[in-house]
Write an enzyme that holds these catalytic residues in place. Structure first.
Site, PDB file in Angstrom:
ATOM      1  N   GLY A 120     -62.830 -80.414  66.469  1.00 32.96           N
ATOM      2  CA  GLY A 120     -63.937 -81.381  66.478  1.00 32.96           C
ATOM      3  C   GLY A 120     -64.961 -81.154  67.576  1.00 32.96           C
ATOM      4  CD  GLU A 173     -60.040 -84.563  73.510  1.00 35.11           C
ATOM      5  OE1 GLU A 173     -60.556 -84.469  72.383  1.00 35.11           O
ATOM      6  OE2 GLU A 173     -58.810 -84.580  73.688  1.00 35.11           O
ATOM      7  CG  ASP A 174     -63.201 -84.518  69.003  1.00 35.91           C
ATOM      8  OD1 ASP A 174     -62.374 -84.955  69.833  1.00 35.91           O
ATOM      9  OD2 ASP A 174     -62.876 -84.189  67.846  1.00 35.91           O
ATOM     10  CG  ASP A 177     -59.097 -93.655  67.922  1.00 40.80           C
ATOM     11  OD1 ASP A 177     -59.640 -94.746  68.082  1.00 40.80           O
ATOM     12  OD2 ASP A 177     -58.423 -93.389  66.908  1.00 40.80           O
ATOM     13  CE  LYS A 205     -63.364 -94.337  66.389  1.00 40.13           C
ATOM     14  NZ  LYS A 205     -62.481 -94.174  65.224  1.00 40.13           N
ATOM     15  CG  PHE A 226     -62.970 -92.230  60.342  1.00 40.58           C
ATOM     16  CD1 PHE A 226     -61.815 -91.950  61.069  1.00 40.58           C
ATOM     17  CD2 PHE A 226     -63.594 -91.191  59.658  1.00 40.58           C
ATOM     18  CE1 PHE A 226     -61.282 -90.678  61.109  1.00 40.58           C
ATOM     19  CE2 PHE A 226     -63.065 -89.903  59.691  1.00 40.58           C
ATOM     20  CZ  PHE A 226     -61.909 -89.646  60.416  1.00 40.58           C
ATOM     21  CG  ASP A 233     -62.161 -83.171  60.130  1.00 44.85           C
ATOM     22  OD1 ASP A 233     -61.881 -83.715  61.214  1.00 44.85           O
ATOM     23  OD2 ASP A 233     -61.295 -82.884  59.279  1.00 44.85           O
ATOM     24  NE  ARG A 239     -63.823 -79.365  61.058  1.00 42.42           N
ATOM     25  CZ  ARG A 239     -62.951 -80.070  61.778  1.00 42.42           C
ATOM     26  NH1 ARG A 239     -63.357 -80.740  62.829  1.00 42.42           N
ATOM     27  NH2 ARG A 239     -61.684 -80.109  61.439  1.00 42.42           N
TER      28      ARG A 239
HETATM   29  P1  5GP Z   1     -56.524 -90.415  70.008  1.00 48.67           P
HETATM   30  O1  5GP Z   1     -55.316 -89.620  70.383  1.00 48.67           O
HETATM   31  O2  5GP Z   1     -57.438 -90.733  71.154  1.00 48.67           O
HETATM   32  O3  5GP Z   1     -56.150 -91.651  69.229  1.00 48.67           O
HETATM   33  O4  5GP Z   1     -57.297 -89.596  68.897  1.00 48.67           O
HETATM   34  C1  5GP Z   1     -58.129 -88.567  69.177  1.00 48.67           C
HETATM   35  C2  5GP Z   1     -58.300 -87.707  67.953  1.00 48.67           C
HETATM   36  O5  5GP Z   1     -58.280 -88.489  66.741  1.00 48.67           O
HETATM   37  C3  5GP Z   1     -59.653 -87.057  68.000  1.00 48.67           C
HETATM   38  O6  5GP Z   1     -59.601 -85.836  68.695  1.00 48.67           O
HETATM   39  C4  5GP Z   1     -59.978 -86.923  66.535  1.00 48.67           C
HETATM   40  O7  5GP Z   1     -59.401 -85.743  66.063  1.00 48.67           O
HETATM   41  C5  5GP Z   1     -59.289 -88.084  65.868  1.00 48.67           C
HETATM   42  N1  5GP Z   1     -60.218 -89.226  65.649  1.00 48.67           N
HETATM   43  C6  5GP Z   1     -60.154 -90.449  66.215  1.00 48.67           C
HETATM   44  N2  5GP Z   1     -61.158 -91.229  65.782  1.00 48.67           N
HETATM   45  C7  5GP Z   1     -61.894 -90.484  64.924  1.00 48.67           C
HETATM   46  C8  5GP Z   1     -63.091 -90.729  64.144  1.00 48.67           C
HETATM   47  O8  5GP Z   1     -63.710 -91.802  64.155  1.00 48.67           O
HETATM   48  N3  5GP Z   1     -63.534 -89.689  63.388  1.00 48.67           N
HETATM   49  C9  5GP Z   1     -62.910 -88.488  63.340  1.00 48.67           C
HETATM   50  N4  5GP Z   1     -63.440 -87.555  62.545  1.00 48.67           N
HETATM   51  N5  5GP Z   1     -61.794 -88.219  64.043  1.00 48.67           N
HETATM   52  C10 5GP Z   1     -61.296 -89.201  64.839  1.00 48.67           C
END
Ligand code: 5GP
Length: 253
Positions: A120, A173-174, A177, A205, A226, A233, A239
């Protein structure tokens, strides 16, 4: 375009001139049934001045351009799975530039290693690194996402190639969450004993955070929706969008 006894009786003034392209642009958002007069003028103009570059953009062309560069409203037949554009391409570029400048100031005299977590992050890291003016290295790693309840650690699918022992790492990081992925990645990188680790994320987020990981650089805080585009993606699609958009809710599980 017409004269009578030395007086101009018909003229055509296109809306824009693009000097870099030497191109006149006539924009029409009228229904196509109402553009007959404009079409006639365009034909006459081309006949009289074949050396003048002029293009007429119809409503459909105009909407397509808006969508391409991330300005709403998207016309639903172009990206039907998108609910709305959240961050335009222009805003992304501007903010990434600001972050790059800030990172360059903060790391003055140092030589950071940027580490991106695939996939991402590809758009963000490649734009960001071009705004960093201190000497820096770039490396990438890939992980498999944690399973369900978050208890299981992430699996490293591709490790970094750089030796980061004693070096200043900037983890890129992208999106953060719940924070669990980032937390695991930081723990993993710490075992390689870098001098420092800071975190730079494109999207935060915050409302969904479970693990409190400190973020040093955040480009945008976003609501709990989302999002796709600019590297992010949904089942490997979207993407390539140059902007960040909210996916239609009904598509999500
Ligand atoms: P975390 O471990 O912080 O919950 O999740 C991080 C990963 O979840 C990100 O690197 C991404 O791959 C995915 N992710 C979380 N929220 C989103 C979103 O709104 N859109 C997309 N495409 N991926 C997300």
């Amino acid at each position: 375009m017409r004269w009578e006894r030395g007086h101009v009786t018909e003229a055509f003034t296109p809306d824009f001139y693009l000097p870099d392209l030497n191109l006149y642009v006539e924009l029409t958002t009228l229904k196509s049934s109402l553009t007959a007069e404009k079409n006639r003028k365009m034909r006459l103009l081309k006949e009289l001045y074949p050396e003048v570059n002029v293009i007429m953009l119809k409503k459909r062309d105009y909407l397509r351009l808006l969508a391409k560069y991330g300005y709403g409203p998207l016309s639903p037949d172009q990206v039907p799975d998108i609910d709305r554009v959240l961050i335009t391409a222009t805003k992304l570029q501007q903010r990434v530039g600001e972050l790059g400048a800030q990172i360059s100031r903060d790391y003055a005299g140092k030589e950071p290693v940027l580490i991106g977590v695939l996939r991402g992050v590809i758009c963000f890291i490649s734009d960001l690194m071009r705004h960093i003016s201190v000497p820096s290295a770039v490396d990438l790693m890939a992980i498999s996402s944690y399973e369900g309840n978050g208890a299981g650690a992430v699996r490293i699918l591709k490790d970094i190639d750089e030796n980061i022992k004693g070096r200043d790492v900037l983890l890129v990081e992208d999106i953060v969450d719940t924070g669990m992925t980032l937390n695991h990645v930081i723990d993993y990188l710490q075992t390689k004993r870098p001098a420092s680790i800071r975190v730079c994320t494109l999207l935060d987020k915050r409302a969904r955070r479970i693990v409190n990981v400190p973020l040093d650089y955040v480009a945008f805080e976003i609501p709990d929706e989302f999002v796709v585009g600019y590297g992010l993606d949904f089942h490997q699609r979207f993407r390539n969008l140059p902007f960040i958009a909210v996916l239609k809710h009904e598509l999500l599980p």
